[in-house]
Design a protein around this motif. Structure first.
Motif, PDB file in Angstrom:
ATOM      1  N   GLN A  13       0.826  -1.212   0.000  1.00 33.56           N
ATOM      2  CA  GLN A  13       0.000   0.000   0.000  1.00 33.56           C
ATOM      3  C   GLN A  13       0.860   1.263   0.000  1.00 33.56           C
ATOM      4  OE1 GLN A  13      -3.432  -0.190  -0.347  1.00 33.56           O
ATOM      5  NE2 GLN A  13      -3.169   1.975  -0.818  1.00 33.56           N
ATOM      6  N   VAL A  16       1.570   1.814  -3.606  1.00 34.84           N
ATOM      7  CA  VAL A  16       0.327   2.192  -4.285  1.00 34.84           C
ATOM      8  C   VAL A  16       0.021   3.663  -4.010  1.00 34.84           C
ATOM      9  CG1 VAL A  16      -2.179   1.812  -4.337  1.00 34.84           C
ATOM     10  CG2 VAL A  16      -0.611  -0.156  -4.329  1.00 34.84           C
ATOM     11  N   LYS A  25      -2.699  -1.862  -9.515  1.00 31.86           N
ATOM     12  CA  LYS A  25      -1.403  -1.663  -8.848  1.00 31.86           C
ATOM     13  C   LYS A  25      -0.239  -1.511  -9.823  1.00 31.86           C
ATOM     14  CE  LYS A  25      -2.740  -4.407  -4.813  1.00 31.86           C
ATOM     15  NZ  LYS A  25      -3.838  -5.189  -5.376  1.00 31.86           N
TER      16      LYS A  25
END
Length: 152
Positions: A13, A16, A25
């Motif tokens: 994350q 991302v 992604k």
């Protein structure tokens, strides 16, 4: 393409968010892959990436690790500069220098790849129970610029 493979969703994350990636992604520069925890899962995920890579692509394993107190929490470690021990389960005692659970599988899958890197970020002193998802994400996020600089 730079393929960045991480064990945990919370670690991924960070990338991302940094690269403002969508559900897939990836963008024209990076592709983020979540392998799951453990050497076997990392081997399987990295092997799939290696099959589709071309010679100019790069594959990078990034993740958190436990380490001795000679390292600082949040310190970025390049696997080529340290003694990294890959273990099959969490370690709760200070027997090693640096430990993770995925590097062995990554190394095995990428043994013939020229552009492969392993970066670990110290998350704890063999106290994995103290590491939260938010902490893992924050530690990775704070090191992304340096990681990207080192692989380019």
């Amino acid at each position: 393409m730079i393929y960045i493979i991480l064990a945990l969703k919370s670690e991924a994350q960070a990338f991302v968010d940094k690269f403002q990636l969508g559900k897939d992604k990836q963008n024209d520069i990076v592709s983020i892959v979540i392998s799951g925890i453990g050497s076997k899962k990392m081997f399987e995920a990295a092997s799939e990436i290696v099959k589709k890579m071309n010679q100019t692509d790069t594959i990078v394993n990034v993740g958190i690790c436990g380490a001795s107190k000679k390292y600082k929490i949040g310190q970025l470690l390049d696997a080529k500069d340290i003694k990294l021990t890959c273990v099959e389960h969490e370690v709760n005692y200070d027997k090693y220098d640096v430990v993770d659970m995925e590097s062995k599988g990554f190394i095995k899958a990428t043994k013939d790849v020229k552009n492969s890197f392993i970066f670990k970020i110290v998350s704890d002193y063999f106290e994995p129970q103290k590491v939260t998802k938010d902490m893992a994400k924050k530690l990775i996020f704070e090191n992304i610029d340096e990681i990207m600089e080192k692989i380019s």
